[in-house]
Enzyme design. Structure first.
Site, PDB file in Angstrom:
ATOM      1  N   GLU A  77      -7.038  17.107  -3.951  1.00 55.01           N
ATOM      2  CA  GLU A  77      -6.885  18.574  -3.965  1.00 55.01           C
ATOM      3  C   GLU A  77      -6.411  19.090  -5.319  1.00 55.01           C
ATOM      4  O   GLU A  77      -5.957  18.332  -6.173  1.00 55.01           O
ATOM      5  CB  GLU A  77      -5.906  18.998  -2.869  1.00 55.01           C
ATOM      6  CG  GLU A  77      -4.537  18.375  -3.025  1.00 55.01           C
ATOM      7  CD  GLU A  77      -3.414  19.282  -2.592  1.00 55.01           C
ATOM      8  OE1 GLU A  77      -3.422  20.464  -2.980  1.00 55.01           O
ATOM      9  OE2 GLU A  77      -2.515  18.780  -1.900  1.00 55.01           O
TER      10      GLU A  77
ATOM     11  N   LYS B 298       5.535  18.301   4.158  1.00 56.99           N
ATOM     12  CA  LYS B 298       6.555  18.495   3.125  1.00 56.99           C
ATOM     13  C   LYS B 298       7.915  18.756   3.759  1.00 56.99           C
ATOM     14  O   LYS B 298       8.034  19.467   4.738  1.00 56.99           O
ATOM     15  CB  LYS B 298       6.137  19.629   2.195  1.00 56.99           C
ATOM     16  CG  LYS B 298       5.110  19.120   1.175  1.00 56.99           C
ATOM     17  CD  LYS B 298       4.747  20.177   0.175  1.00 56.99           C
ATOM     18  CE  LYS B 298       3.889  21.219   0.813  1.00 56.99           C
ATOM     19  NZ  LYS B 298       2.472  20.886   0.843  1.00 56.99           N
TER      20      LYS B 298
HETATM   21  N1  PSU Z   1       1.310  17.975  -1.621  1.00 58.15           N
HETATM   22  C1  PSU Z   1       2.222  17.928  -2.638  1.00 58.15           C
HETATM   23  N2  PSU Z   1       2.511  19.121  -3.257  1.00 58.15           N
HETATM   24  C2  PSU Z   1       1.890  20.320  -2.920  1.00 58.15           C
HETATM   25  C3  PSU Z   1       0.926  20.354  -1.866  1.00 58.15           C
HETATM   26  C4  PSU Z   1       0.686  19.134  -1.259  1.00 58.15           C
HETATM   27  O1  PSU Z   1       2.781  16.855  -2.949  1.00 58.15           O
HETATM   28  O2  PSU Z   1       2.173  21.358  -3.531  1.00 58.15           O
HETATM   29  C5  PSU Z   1       0.228  21.677  -1.493  1.00 58.15           C
HETATM   30  C6  PSU Z   1      -0.996  21.430  -0.640  1.00 58.15           C
HETATM   31  O3  PSU Z   1      -2.103  21.984  -1.299  1.00 58.15           O
HETATM   32  C7  PSU Z   1      -0.741  22.138   0.673  1.00 58.15           C
HETATM   33  C8  PSU Z   1       0.121  23.302   0.231  1.00 58.15           C
HETATM   34  O4  PSU Z   1      -1.902  22.541   1.299  1.00 58.15           O
HETATM   35  O5  PSU Z   1       0.998  22.630  -0.720  1.00 58.15           O
HETATM   36  C9  PSU Z   1       0.797  23.955   1.417  1.00 58.15           C
HETATM   37  O6  PSU Z   1       1.070  25.291   1.115  1.00 58.15           O
HETATM   38  P1  PSU Z   1       1.499  26.329   2.293  1.00 58.15           P
HETATM   39  O7  PSU Z   1       2.781  25.758   2.824  1.00 58.15           O
HETATM   40  O8  PSU Z   1       1.703  27.650   1.574  1.00 58.15           O
HETATM   41  O9  PSU Z   1       0.409  26.362   3.307  1.00 58.15           O
END
Ligand code: PSU
Ligand code: MN
Length: 309
Positions: free
Chosen positions: A33, A165
């Site tokens: 990604e 996360k």
């Molecule tokens: N994995 C990481 N760091 C990140 C992400 C994933 O180690 O920043 C990103 C991914 O792209 C995931 C996004 O889809 O964070 C989630 O964002 P939100 O909580 O706004 O949906």
């Protein structure tokens, strides 16, 4: 057989030559990604990491397909100059599912989240995708649920990650995955990892100790014609793990600051990650880089096992 002849591949997708021929020849391809590059990591580590993740995949003779939107075109496989643009330009939008048509119509540069990378990878005919941590249900009952979750319930893809996360409500996220039929595999572990930490206290559905075991589960999913992702969760390498007490401290400070400053929506996750990295003196960043690299390695091994079938 080129793109136009492969079934269901949208015309607006642009493949790198390397990815195109790997897909045609049914060789192992690993999707990566771009939100983690543009919005999840600081410069200059973001570009270094993006390049290193591709190297890790190539070292095992598989093909990396980093996905991003460049001037309104969906790119599957980027050149290093394109990766550099995503990493260095401050003008790259964070594109989740709802934003995808807008990014294309308005000819934006956009970084794809887990949700959009998974969606695009599946349509491109890629079977596996590696990331750091998925989005999920946020803490504090704000009703903020990442679009990553419903996308995982839809796509037929293996997603390799270190769980959700840590800034999220991991318990609620785990329940969501169960409700929506997403099989959670623990790779060399009985517990779902907690991103920067190896343990969460939450169970996985099954443990797998080899790529072949994951491939067997996929095979069964395919036979059943089940839609939805298989989430392969891999703990951060031991020497890079952030200890729970340290983590709790920097996380609660970051969460309090986000609440004070009313940071919500797409800004919230990047804000929390970068504040934690600063407050921990780079410890969480080190863990993030280590788990990203390790997940790319595991995903490549699984991709090779699937391609051999
Ligand atoms: N994995 C990481 N760091 C990140 C992400 C994933 O180690 O920043 C990103 C991914 O792209 C995931 C996004 O889809 O964070 C989630 O964002 P939100 O909580 O706004 O949906
Ligand atoms: Mn959100």
């Amino acid at each position: 057989m080129r793109k136009a002849e492969r079934v269901n591949v949208p015309d607006i997708f642009k493949f790198s030559e390397e990815v195109e021929s790997a897909l045609v020849e049914k060789r192992a391809v690993v999707a990566l990604e771009s939100t983690v590059i543009a919005h999840g990591l600081p410069r200059p580590q973001n570009l270094e990491t993006a390049l290193r993740l591709e190297e890790i995949v190539r070292a095992k003779r598989a093909v990396p397909a980093t996905i991003a939107i460049l001037e309104g075109t969906v790119h599957v496989g980027l050149t290093s100059a394109q990766l550099e643009h995503i990493a260095r330009s401050g003008d790259v939008h964070k594109i989740s599912r709802r934003d995808l048509p807008v990014a294309i119509a308005k000819r934006w540069y956009g970084a794809t989240t887990v949700a959009t990378t998974a969606l695009i990878a599946e349509r491109a005919g890629i079977k596996i995708f590696a990331t750091g941590g998925i989005g999920g249900v946020h803490r504090g009952g704000s009703q903020d649920v990442s679009a990553d979750l419903p996308e995982l319930a839809r796509v037929n893809l293996v997603v390799v990650c270190s769980g959700a996360k840590i800034v999220l409500d991991l318990h609620a996220t785990r329940e969501w995955l169960e409700t929506h039929g997403i099989t959670v595999v623990g790779y060399d572990t009985d517990e779902m990892p907690a991103f920067y930490s190896r343990l969460s206290g939450l169970e996985v559905d099954v443990r797998a100790d080899s790529p072949a075991e994951v491939a067997a589960i996929l095979e069964a999913r395919r036979a059943l014609n089940l839609e939805g992702a298989t989430l392969v969760t891999v703990p951060v390498p031991e020497d890079a793990e952030v200890k729970a007490e340290r983590l709790d401290e920097v996380l609660s400070e970051a969460l309090a600051e986000a609440a004070d400053r009313n940071i919500i929506g797409r800004e919230l996750t990047p804000f929390l990650l970068s504040r934690m990295a600063e407050k921990s003196g780079g410890e969480t960043l080190r863990a993030n880089l280590a788990l990203l690299e390790n997940n790319a390695r595991v995903a490549t091994e699984i991709a090779l096992a699937i391609a051999r079938e």
